[in-house]
Structures are given as C-alpha cells and as structure tokens.
Motif scaffolding. Sequence first.
Motif, mmCIF file in Angstrom:
data_model
loop_
_atom_site.group_PDB
_atom_site.id
_atom_site.type_symbol
_atom_site.label_atom_id
_atom_site.label_comp_id
_atom_site.label_asym_id
_atom_site.label_seq_id
_atom_site.Cartn_x
_atom_site.Cartn_y
_atom_site.Cartn_z
ATOM 1 N N LEU A 426 3.755 -20.672 51.225
ATOM 2 C CA LEU A 426 4.869 -20.263 52.081
ATOM 3 C C LEU A 426 4.699 -18.824 52.550
ATOM 4 C CD1 LEU A 426 7.920 -21.826 50.199
ATOM 5 C CD2 LEU A 426 6.980 -22.559 52.383
ATOM 6 N N SER A 433 6.982 -20.536 58.173
ATOM 7 C CA SER A 433 7.969 -20.861 57.146
ATOM 8 C C SER A 433 9.371 -20.456 57.593
ATOM 9 C CB SER A 433 7.616 -20.160 55.833
ATOM 10 O OG SER A 433 6.345 -20.573 55.364
ATOM 11 N N GLU A 709 7.119 -27.661 48.889
ATOM 12 C CA GLU A 709 7.404 -26.538 49.778
ATOM 13 C C GLU A 709 8.537 -26.899 50.743
ATOM 14 O OE1 GLU A 709 3.893 -25.428 51.801
ATOM 15 O OE2 GLU A 709 2.652 -25.384 49.997
ATOM 16 N N LEU A 713 12.319 -25.405 51.171
ATOM 17 C CA LEU A 713 12.855 -24.945 52.445
ATOM 18 C C LEU A 713 14.150 -25.671 52.798
ATOM 19 C CD1 LEU A 713 9.670 -24.579 54.676
ATOM 20 C CD2 LEU A 713 11.125 -22.748 53.811
#
Length: 787
Positions: A426, A433, A709, A713
């Motif tokens: 990230l 990102s 990931e 997020l």
Amino acid sequence: MTALARKRRRDLWRLRGQVLAIALVAGVGVANLVMSRSTLESLVDSRDRYYRAFAFADAFAELRRAPEAVGGRLASVPGVARVQTRVTALGRAELPGFDEPIRVQALSLPESGRSALNRLRLREGRVPGDAERDAVVVSDAFADAHGLRPGSRIVLVLHGHRSAFRIAGIGASPEFVSQGAPGALFPDARRFAIVWMPRRSLAAAVDMDGAFDSVALALAHGANARQVIADVDAILAPYGGAGAITRADQRSHRYLSEELRQLETLARLFPAVFLGVAAYVLYVVLGRLVAVEREQIGTLRAFGFSPRELWRHYAGFAVTAGLLGAVIGIALGMELGRRVADLYRDYYRLPSLDFRVLPAVLANAVVVSLASALLGATVPLLRVARLAPADAMRPDVPWQGGRRRLAPLRLLQRLAQMHRLMLRDLATRPLRSLLAWVGLAFGTAVMMMGRFQHDAIDYMIERQFRPTERQDLSLAFFEPVAPRALREIAAIPGVQRVEAERAVPVRIAFRSAGYRTVLRGLEDGMQLRRPLDASGSPIAPPSGGIVLTDYLARWLGAAPGQVLQVEVLSGRRPVLMLPLAGTVEEPFGSQAYMRRATLDRALGEGPRIDGAQLAVDANALRDVHAQLARRPAVASLDRPREAILNFYEGMARTVLTFTVISTLFGAVITAGVTYSSAQVALSERARDLASLRILGFTRAEVGYLLLGELALLVMLAVPLGFVLGHGLIAALVHGFDSDLFRIPRYISPSTYGIAALTTFVSAAAATVPVWRRVSSLDLVAVLKARD
C-alpha cells in the motif's frame, strides 16, 4: 486493420472484465445525467405546453369584494392583455362512506362566450352550462382518490350553505398542477377537492351577485410586470385587495418550479461523482497496462512507431471504455427516466408527461463520458508519449519509497509478515492507494444519499412537525369572529382544549428586501400549535416585536433588534414598524409570529379570531367532527395526523425508488473499484503469489495477502464515506433549500449501518472472480521466464 488495432482488440478482450467495470461506473454517471436532464426537459416541455394550451394566467389577485365594473378598469391598465374576474370560496365537502374532513376550494366557471384564462382540461364528462345550478366539475386527483365518475353525487358546504351537487365532469387546470389545499403543508388528494361550478350558482351561494373576489390577468408581450402589479394593487386596494402576484409566486407553479430546481441540482451533483470514480478506475487499469507493456512500447518505438501513434493506440482503450459507458448509461438512463417520469405524472397533474431524450442530451452524455475517460487516461498516456526507446527496453526500477515510509514505524515490526507485506504494498503506491480509498468511500457516500430523503422526511415529521402541530382538529371560520365563539366549541363533549388563532396576510420589508407571508397571532401558554426555538423549546409570544422563521430572517438580511416594516394586506391595511424579537427553526414555510393582543390592537378591529386548534378525546373525535361540520360558521376542518399519514403513503413510492436507485449505484461504484483494483493487483503480483504457493503458502494465505489490502481499504473507506456522504448531502440540501421548505441535514444510525453493510457486501461480491483466479493459478506457467 493495422497491427496496433489488432493488438488493441486482443488487449481489450483480455481485459474485458476491467473494461466492463469501468464502463459500468461511467454508465451509472451517464445514466444519472440522462435521467435527470431528460426528466427535467420533459417536465419543462410538458408544463409549458400545458400552460400555453389552457391559457395559464400571468398574474393573480385576491380581494374581499369588488363590483364587476372594476374588472373593466383592470383591463385598461397598460400592459394587461386579458382580464378574467371570478368568484372563489373555501368550504367543505361530504361523500357517502367517507367520514373524514374534506376541504374544498370552489372557483366559478366563466360565463358562456367569454374568453377564459386557466381553462379547464376535461378528462371525463362535460362542463355544466350557465343555468345548471346543481352541477360541478371536480379535480381529477380527488376523483381518482375516491373513484368518482360523472354522475356521482357530492355535498358542498359553502359559506354555511349545504347543498347537494351532481358531478358533470372531471378535470384540472394549469392553475392546479400541484393540487394542495391553501395553507396546507402536504398535498392530500383524499381530503382536498377543487370544484368548478357555474358562476351564477357559486355567486348565489357566497352572496357575490354582480361582484368578484378574485381576478386572473394575462400580460401583454414585453409588459413591465412590476408596474402592472403596482397599478392593479392601487385599483383593488379599496376593495380589500391582498396584493397581486405574478405567476412566479403562484402556489402550484412555485412547487413545480422548486421540483425542477431540485432536478437541476441532481443533474449536476450525481454524474460528477460517478464519472470521477470512473476516471480513477481507468487510470489504474491503463496505468498498469502501460507498465506491463513497457518493453513492448520500446520495441514498437524501435520499429519506427511514433509517440503520437502509440498515444492514439492507448487512448483507444479510454475511448472504447468511454463509448461503452455512454451506451450503457444512455440505455439505463432512458429506462430509469421513464420510471421517474411515471412518478411525476402521478404527482403533478399534467395532461401528459412524454419522457423523451433530446439529441443534445445524448450528445452531452457521450461527450462527458469520453471526457471522463480521457481525463483518467491522461497520466498513463503522458508516460507513453515521454518514454524513450532505450529506457523502455530496460526493466522498470522498483521503487523503494514504501520501505522508507514504513521504516520509522517501529510498531509495525511487531505485525505478522503477511500484514507487513500488505502495508508495504500500500505504501509503495501511495497515489493509487489513496484514489482507491476515496473511490470506495464515494460508494458508501452515494448509498447514504439514497436513504437521506427517507431520514430527512422522518426527522421533519417526527422531531419538527409533530412537536409543533399537536392538535387533533384544526378549524377555520368563514369570517373572523369574536373569541367568545370558542366557548361554544369548548362545550362540545369530548373537546379537551381549544386555542384561538389569528392569521393575516402581510408584506414584511427590510431595507430593499420584501416578502409576502402570513403573520400569526399567538397567546401565552399555547400547547397545541406552537413554534419552537433552536433548542426545541416553545417560544413565548413577544410583547413588543415580531418573530420570524430563521430562513425568512436570513432572506431579508435582518438580525434581532432591527426594525422591520410590516404592511398588513387586509382590512384597513395598516403599516407597522416592529423590531425583530427573535427567530424560530421551522422546516416548512416562511411565516411570522407576534402576540395576538398586540396584533388585534394594530389592526384596529378589536379581538378577532379566524381559526382554532382543538385537542379531542380519541373516542369522541368522530362525534366532535360531526357537530362542528353542522355549524354554518365553520369553513373547513382538518385532521393533521391523517394528513401526515397520507403524505407518507403518497411519498412512499417516490422515496423507495430513489433509495433503491442510489443504493444500487453506490454498490456499482464499490464493486467497480474493488474488482478493478483486485484484477490489477493480481496481474502485477501473479509471479510473487505463485512463488509463495511453491514455498508452501496455502491458497487461503495467498488470497488473503492479495485481497487483504483491499479489505483494509474497504474498512478504512467506510468512515471516510460517512464524511463524504455528509458533504454530498450538505451540497444537496443547499441546492434544495427554499422558502417553501428546508430539508434538515439529518442521517439516522440505520443509514450508517445499511451503507456500511452494503459496501462490505458489494466489495466481497466483486472479489469472488479474483479469488477463483488465485485459487486456480497455474504455477508452472506463471513462473516461466518472460520472453
């Protein structure tokens, strides 16, 4: 077909899932644009055609009583093209089998041979002749609500006279596109009727033979409307004129105009959000494609392809996605627009609302979709144009910024290896990102907007309307009466409390600003209808001043302590100079309040009341209503609670439609961003993931590393989505605010929960195809050396 064209076609097919995701997000934005803009254009076109075909007047004036000869004087005012005098009355109606109060607004039909303004549009039946004393035309919304047809019977109580009438026709006029009762907050087709009847019949019922109390005017082309209004007011002032208004201030037209203004706000706000997210997704996908094909770009440059040719080649991806989004959006927008038009057709009584998409709207949709796609492709295309052949032939140097960014965070060293790898990736691509985070947050924000209308209506009713309007029955008298009339009403069995009301039309001015509204006289200790201050506490009537709604005070630019000019538009028409004593927060209307005794003295008419609010025992409500309905002085009766329930029923379909559409659109944003990001991450890290599988990592561990990931997020995007949702709602509320109503910026806890849950479900559903690809990785093929 050129070599680059064949290559682009193969790449588009290989990336079809991501291209489709981009097109869907862009298509939703285009659909919003097409739906709102086309609905707006269709509404405006239908309204204007209706107004022209049935001669909607340009100005209106109400008065107490004037001889018919005054109409001739109005016709001679410079700028006036046509004048139609008429007789109006407010009253009640009775229908067999329906025991709730029905308010009536009666208007006279023009006599035969006279040119009419605000002409009737008959849907069924016929217009009664001049000599038919017992025939009327009723409004179509009321007829539909009760299943009435020509030949049905209705009882009208006008000025204390109770008579039975036969329904000769069912229709409407451009004067009542929005069919709401005068002074009512909500339209109520079951409890409000508009009736048109021969002038002789209505004039006899209300003692208006040879006189009129309302006039409609058509203005000549290019006439100075302000000067015409001033001249008309001067002529009608001796006859109790309440001040003429232009079409812009006419009640029905105002409601429709506010609806059009709200559509204009939606047409600007929603497409911008979706097309911005689509641009981000295209930036990610095309940026990854350029990075993967870096060596191929160098080879093509070495074989003589110019930067412009390569730029056009990769721009073709953006154009394809933009055009596909435009096609999807136009088709979806046309379908949604037809459904929304059906809602408006039911709510506003237009003779026809033919939903159509103008060529200009289609062209605009295509241009906007292509512009959004090319905007998202700008950075990748610049990289292609600037990439030198020698640099392109060398592998891209890995960026070490992620490690340097994470190094100072010693606490992260205690995390498991998988988590450190996720955070490193990230941090390695901070811009991507960040954009993914914001894109996912916008999905949550749009879902919040979908439920906001429901929350706002509930808040206005439950926390701002119910505490203010606590009466079981509201009644209005035909003429102002002495307060002693309340003693008779209080003596009716079942009546628990009676509170008097006095309201007069006024024009409030401060400096160069002026506004027409109603000034209500209050008494100390009012419990049923009471304005509240900002803290929700009832206000006490000011002893020597006036209280305004906060919106009206802001509109006038007045602050507490400053002196306002209050011109009373009835009776002796005194002009009062009153200090602004304070403001109240109210979601509906823009009115003023003062002590009733002070108002009575200022008017010079002695103590008078024109209405009352009643608290009634629930078991006696029907009997109390029946006794009041028999009293000749009572012009109208209302039950506010039934009006609220009817409002909810009428709005349920509209609110549900808006909620479902917005929730689905928000889910498309979340799913599109999640799917595209997951596919890009898989294409970038397929070799790494395969290596981990060979080293002994399980499918679940590898999948967790890839999708963890995105999960992080998504979780971080939900609170940001709440913040963005508040921002979008604030922009929406700002665009909706008007003197008719103000929408509070209130969001219920359930909306937060539903938006968050829908975000998680949409993101999880979008990762299913990627998870399947991770589970079926061909380890040998992925680990082969690149050519």
